[in-house]
Design an enzyme around this catalytic site. Sequence first.
Site, PDB file in Angstrom:
ATOM      1  N   ASP A   1      16.771  97.311  25.029  1.00  0.00           N
ATOM      2  CA  ASP A   1      16.095  96.578  23.954  1.00  0.00           C
ATOM      3  C   ASP A   1      15.057  95.636  24.568  1.00  0.00           C
ATOM      4  OD1 ASP A   1      18.266  95.020  24.963  1.00  0.00           O
ATOM      5  OD2 ASP A   1      18.161  93.686  23.233  1.00  0.00           O
TER       6      ASP A   1
ATOM      7  N   GLU B   1      20.751  92.851  24.377  1.00  0.00           N
ATOM      8  CA  GLU B   1      20.725  91.796  25.389  1.00  0.00           C
ATOM      9  C   GLU B   1      19.798  90.681  24.944  1.00  0.00           C
ATOM     10  OE1 GLU B   1      20.130  89.437  28.935  1.00  0.00           O
ATOM     11  OE2 GLU B   1      18.556  90.452  27.825  1.00  0.00           O
TER      12      GLU B   1
HETATM   13 ZN   LIG Z   1      16.282  91.284  30.402  1.00  0.00          ZN
END
Ligand SMILES: [Zn+2]
Length: 385
Positions: free
Chosen positions: A74, A140
């Site tokens: 992501d 994340e």
């Molecule tokens: Zn990162």
Amino acid sequence: MSADPVAIARDLLRCPSVTPAEGGALAFLEKTLKAAGFAVHRMTFSEADTDPVENFYARIGTAGPNLVFAGHTDVVPPGDEKAWKYPPFSAEIAGEELYGRGAVDMKGGIACAVAAVLDYLVAHGGKPKGSISFLITGDEEGIAVNGTPKLLKWVADRGVKFDHCILSEPSNQEKFGDTIKVGRRGSLNGHLIVTGTQGHVAYPNRADNPIRGLVALIAALQAEPLDRGSAQFSPSHLEFTSVDVGNKTVNLIPGEARARFNIRFNDNHTLESLKKLIEQRAAQAAAGKIKFAFQWERSNAGVFITKPGPLTELVAKAVADVTGCKPELSTTGGTSDARFITAYCPVVEFGLVGQTMHQVDERVPLADLRALTLIYRKIIDRYFA
Ligand SMILES: [Zn+2]
């Protein structure tokens, strides 16, 4: 099958995988790793009040040791796309640099790990001596609830053991090869609320002004250091980030005053012990005369630290061999998913240079992609030698 990190990075960069969207990035990795003989598991995790997120675990080999490459596909949003020299998901190459959101944070790093593993497999008859795994999350850059913590548990619950992990976050500060991250501080956000009694400003004896109490507690919490640092970390730090009363009336003593703060803490503390310490210090300063309460924001940002040992040496030597730099073993900077991985096995972070991450025109020199691939390749070789 291509073991060219630039080609793999371009395919990944063309996937618009802004958290929590998968954007085709995990599908691409699935296709690529399956073709090389990996067993691939994709799973979606969800929880009330959060976006469901796709995650990914792939493994080749059944024996130990299990060397894990971890990362996230992501990316943060590109912001104003018109501000970019090239469209943020077009993976344009110009002047020997590859442009795109995620180029250094961290699709570029994942591409290098994939390229190094594919190259290693070709050179070793398609099989590692032990096992090689990829642990990839799509959560994340968001709140990291439906990502790595659940992914690690899902895999561990199936009896899988991790032996060592390399997280391909952009660890280098200025120059490729300058820094390996071996630890990161934890982060905790809190609110301090002091309640008093509202009243007319001309009759303070009939009121109890909470601002006085808040000021006293803020001063007390800043008066004493939280610790003196540890072997690998600088001292923990508490910083107030806002003081709020919100009183628009000139002749009114408010009934409540609030302050907000953040603490970046080292391995002298855990999230729980730190909350206790702050609450104790406030209680001592209040001495029963100030009515206060803390609200703690949900946090899973604990400390991670990997002490110097075989893993840090293996990575540092490979970095030195390829770049000629002696990398610093650093514990500075924000949090990363290593804080979750550290509960399962030793983990270090080594990836690209972080300078353009989260910025307009995020980009990576092609030479860095090739050098990082070479470093990972050496690590894998020596790990299984
Ligand atoms: Zn990162």
